[in-house]
Motif scaffolding. Structure first.
Motif, PDB file in Angstrom:
ATOM      1  N   MET A 135      24.418  -6.701   7.038  1.00 46.57           N
ATOM      2  CA  MET A 135      23.643  -6.326   8.215  1.00 46.57           C
ATOM      3  C   MET A 135      22.330  -5.701   7.778  1.00 46.57           C
ATOM      4  O   MET A 135      22.295  -4.911   6.844  1.00 46.57           O
ATOM      5  CB  MET A 135      24.431  -5.341   9.085  1.00 46.57           C
ATOM      6  CG  MET A 135      23.668  -4.837  10.307  1.00 46.57           C
ATOM      7  SD  MET A 135      24.653  -3.715  11.325  1.00 46.57           S
ATOM      8  CE  MET A 135      25.845  -4.876  11.984  1.00 46.57           C
ATOM      9  N   GLN A 136      21.271  -6.063   8.481  1.00 50.11           N
ATOM     10  CA  GLN A 136      19.946  -5.550   8.142  1.00 50.11           C
ATOM     11  C   GLN A 136      19.376  -4.766   9.309  1.00 50.11           C
ATOM     12  O   GLN A 136      19.283  -5.270  10.423  1.00 50.11           O
ATOM     13  CB  GLN A 136      19.013  -6.707   7.772  1.00 50.11           C
ATOM     14  CG  GLN A 136      17.658  -6.257   7.234  1.00 50.11           C
ATOM     15  CD  GLN A 136      16.780  -7.430   6.877  1.00 50.11           C
ATOM     16  OE1 GLN A 136      16.076  -7.962   7.726  1.00 50.11           O
ATOM     17  NE2 GLN A 136      16.817  -7.837   5.607  1.00 50.11           N
ATOM     18  N   ASN A 137      18.987  -3.515   9.050  1.00 55.21           N
ATOM     19  CA  ASN A 137      18.397  -2.650  10.071  1.00 55.21           C
ATOM     20  C   ASN A 137      17.042  -2.147   9.622  1.00 55.21           C
ATOM     21  O   ASN A 137      16.784  -2.017   8.415  1.00 55.21           O
ATOM     22  CB  ASN A 137      19.290  -1.429  10.354  1.00 55.21           C
ATOM     23  CG  ASN A 137      20.580  -1.825  11.063  1.00 55.21           C
ATOM     24  OD1 ASN A 137      20.658  -2.891  11.643  1.00 55.21           O
ATOM     25  ND2 ASN A 137      21.577  -0.976  10.985  1.00 55.21           N
ATOM     26  N   ILE A 138      16.181  -1.846  10.591  1.00 53.94           N
ATOM     27  CA  ILE A 138      14.888  -1.235  10.310  1.00 53.94           C
ATOM     28  C   ILE A 138      14.890   0.179  10.873  1.00 53.94           C
ATOM     29  O   ILE A 138      15.245   0.392  12.030  1.00 53.94           O
ATOM     30  CB  ILE A 138      13.729  -2.029  10.936  1.00 53.94           C
ATOM     31  CG1 ILE A 138      13.636  -3.424  10.319  1.00 53.94           C
ATOM     32  CG2 ILE A 138      12.405  -1.305  10.723  1.00 53.94           C
ATOM     33  CD1 ILE A 138      12.514  -4.266  10.884  1.00 53.94           C
ATOM     34  N   TYR A 139      14.486   1.142  10.027  1.00 51.95           N
ATOM     35  CA  TYR A 139      14.450   2.545  10.445  1.00 51.95           C
ATOM     36  C   TYR A 139      13.033   3.092  10.255  1.00 51.95           C
ATOM     37  O   TYR A 139      12.325   2.719   9.314  1.00 51.95           O
ATOM     38  CB  TYR A 139      15.421   3.390   9.619  1.00 51.95           C
ATOM     39  CG  TYR A 139      16.860   2.968   9.736  1.00 51.95           C
ATOM     40  CD1 TYR A 139      17.706   3.541  10.684  1.00 51.95           C
ATOM     41  CD2 TYR A 139      17.383   1.987   8.893  1.00 51.95           C
ATOM     42  CE1 TYR A 139      19.034   3.163  10.788  1.00 51.95           C
ATOM     43  CE2 TYR A 139      18.708   1.597   8.990  1.00 51.95           C
ATOM     44  CZ  TYR A 139      19.524   2.184   9.943  1.00 51.95           C
ATOM     45  OH  TYR A 139      20.834   1.798  10.050  1.00 51.95           O
ATOM     46  N   ALA A 140      12.625   3.970  11.140  1.00 45.34           N
ATOM     47  CA  ALA A 140      11.351   4.677  11.003  1.00 45.34           C
ATOM     48  C   ALA A 140      11.558   5.895  10.101  1.00 45.34           C
ATOM     49  O   ALA A 140      12.598   6.549  10.170  1.00 45.34           O
ATOM     50  CB  ALA A 140      10.835   5.111  12.364  1.00 45.34           C
ATOM     51  N   ILE A 141      10.583   6.174   9.249  1.00 50.68           N
ATOM     52  CA  ILE A 141      10.630   7.333   8.350  1.00 50.68           C
ATOM     53  C   ILE A 141       9.388   8.193   8.580  1.00 50.68           C
ATOM     54  O   ILE A 141       8.261   7.713   8.451  1.00 50.68           O
ATOM     55  CB  ILE A 141      10.664   6.907   6.870  1.00 50.68           C
ATOM     56  CG1 ILE A 141      11.913   6.081   6.559  1.00 50.68           C
ATOM     57  CG2 ILE A 141      10.607   8.131   5.963  1.00 50.68           C
ATOM     58  CD1 ILE A 141      13.176   6.888   6.465  1.00 50.68           C
ATOM     59  N   GLU A 142       9.600   9.443   8.913  1.00 46.72           N
ATOM     60  CA  GLU A 142       8.494  10.384   9.077  1.00 46.72           C
ATOM     61  C   GLU A 142       8.500  11.381   7.920  1.00 46.72           C
ATOM     62  O   GLU A 142       9.551  11.750   7.423  1.00 46.72           O
ATOM     63  CB  GLU A 142       8.617  11.141  10.401  1.00 46.72           C
ATOM     64  CG  GLU A 142       8.550  10.253  11.622  1.00 46.72           C
ATOM     65  CD  GLU A 142       8.709  11.044  12.916  1.00 46.72           C
ATOM     66  OE1 GLU A 142       8.720  12.285  12.846  1.00 46.72           O
ATOM     67  OE2 GLU A 142       8.843  10.423  13.975  1.00 46.72           O
ATOM     68  N   GLY A 143       7.302  11.799   7.505  1.00 45.50           N
ATOM     69  CA  GLY A 143       7.199  12.810   6.456  1.00 45.50           C
ATOM     70  C   GLY A 143       6.711  12.300   5.122  1.00 45.50           C
ATOM     71  O   GLY A 143       6.454  13.084   4.207  1.00 45.50           O
ATOM     72  N   MET A 144       6.539  10.970   4.981  1.00 51.53           N
ATOM     73  CA  MET A 144       6.053  10.413   3.718  1.00 51.53           C
ATOM     74  C   MET A 144       4.529  10.485   3.685  1.00 51.53           C
ATOM     75  O   MET A 144       3.868  10.091   4.652  1.00 51.53           O
ATOM     76  CB  MET A 144       6.504   8.962   3.554  1.00 51.53           C
ATOM     77  CG  MET A 144       8.004   8.767   3.456  1.00 51.53           C
ATOM     78  SD  MET A 144       8.443   7.046   3.025  1.00 51.53           S
ATOM     79  CE  MET A 144       7.725   6.148   4.413  1.00 51.53           C
ATOM     80  N   THR A 145       3.986  10.952   2.568  1.00 48.19           N
ATOM     81  CA  THR A 145       2.535  11.089   2.451  1.00 48.19           C
ATOM     82  C   THR A 145       1.949  10.361   1.244  1.00 48.19           C
ATOM     83  O   THR A 145       0.728  10.232   1.140  1.00 48.19           O
ATOM     84  CB  THR A 145       2.146  12.578   2.351  1.00 48.19           C
ATOM     85  OG1 THR A 145       2.805  13.156   1.215  1.00 48.19           O
ATOM     86  CG2 THR A 145       2.538  13.328   3.616  1.00 48.19           C
ATOM     87  N   CYS A 146       2.797   9.889   0.314  1.00 44.82           N
ATOM     88  CA  CYS A 146       2.279   9.242  -0.893  1.00 44.82           C
ATOM     89  C   CYS A 146       3.340   8.300  -1.452  1.00 44.82           C
ATOM     90  O   CYS A 146       4.469   8.227  -0.937  1.00 44.82           O
ATOM     91  CB  CYS A 146       1.901  10.278  -1.949  1.00 44.82           C
ATOM     92  SG  CYS A 146       3.312  11.257  -2.538  1.00 44.82           S
TER      93      CYS A 146
END
Length: 238
Positions: free
Chosen positions: A1-12
């Protein structure tokens, strides 16, 4: 199964590599690929994984949330797609081979060619690692046995490559450089072979994190070429 998730907090790219590394350590996740630009991660998993488990695997500064389900089956890349991804690696190898031939066109023969090839190999590959020195160690330790045990090794590895490249090109301490080559590339090759045998899909860090290359047999071949040259040179010296 393949899912897409949003990630917050990455800067580099260092953040991207850290998130990718931690997610790939979760059981049942076959592959996690993080995009810093899109702020998302695509996860291929054998079975459903709870949001709580995903969030707990990450440091508190990163927040993960589900976007949508892409498909119920893992996407399989075609051979042509894989070759396209590896094109930068083949191009760089072509340039290194061409430069080594030109540098030894009139004089030093096979031994000179191999020394210059190995020197240019290390110089060029270390250059790409220096482009994202902060993100490289996290990607490298996903398959290199020493980097997994000793995190500092991942930080100094580009400097080791740069030093070896200079030694080969300047014809200094060749015996020591060859022995170090056999050790570090031998260990890395074992790690690469294990990843391929386990059929894991991870990013190859041979060209750092600036170029996103998949871990394939090409990585195994490039290391094997260097190891064979090092063995031949050692036999010639001894």
């Amino acid at each position: 199964m393949q899912n897409i998730y949003a990630i917050e907090g990455m800067t580099c790219n260092g953040c991207r590599a850290e998130v990718e590394s931690r997610l790939n350590q979760i059981d049942h996740i076959q592959n996690a690929q993080v995009s810093l630009e899109k702020g998302e991660v695509v996860i291929d998993a054998e079975s459903p994984i709870s949001m709580t488990e995903l969030q707990n695997s990450l440091p508190a500064k990163y927040v993960i949330s589900q976007k949508n389900v892409v498909s119920t089956t893992t996407k399989v890349e075609s051979p042509s797609s894989e070759l396209h991804q590896l094109f930068p690696l083949f191009l760089i190898f072509g340039y290194i081979i061409g430069a080594s031939i030109l540098m030894n066109y009139n004089a030093q023969g096979l031994n000179g060619f191999m020394l210059d090839f190995m020197g240019l190999f290390y110089i060029v590959f270390s250059f790409f690692k220096f482009l994202d020195l902060k993100g490289f160690p996290d990607s490298f330790r996903m398959y290199d046995p020493i980097a997994k045990k000793i995190p500092l090794y991942g930080w100094i590895y580009p400097f080791i490559e740069l030093t070896l490249g200079l030694l080969f090109l300047m014809r200094l301490q060749i015996l020591i450089a060859l022995i170090i080559t056999l050790v570090i590339l031998g260990v890395t090759t074992i790690g690469v072979a294990k990843v391929l045998l386990d059929k894991k899909s991870i990013q190859c860090a041979c060209l750092g994190t600036a170029l996103k290359l998949p871990m394939t047999k090409a990585t195994l071949i490039e290391n094997s070429v260097m190891l064979v040259m090092a063995i031949i040179m050692l036999l010639n010296i001894i």
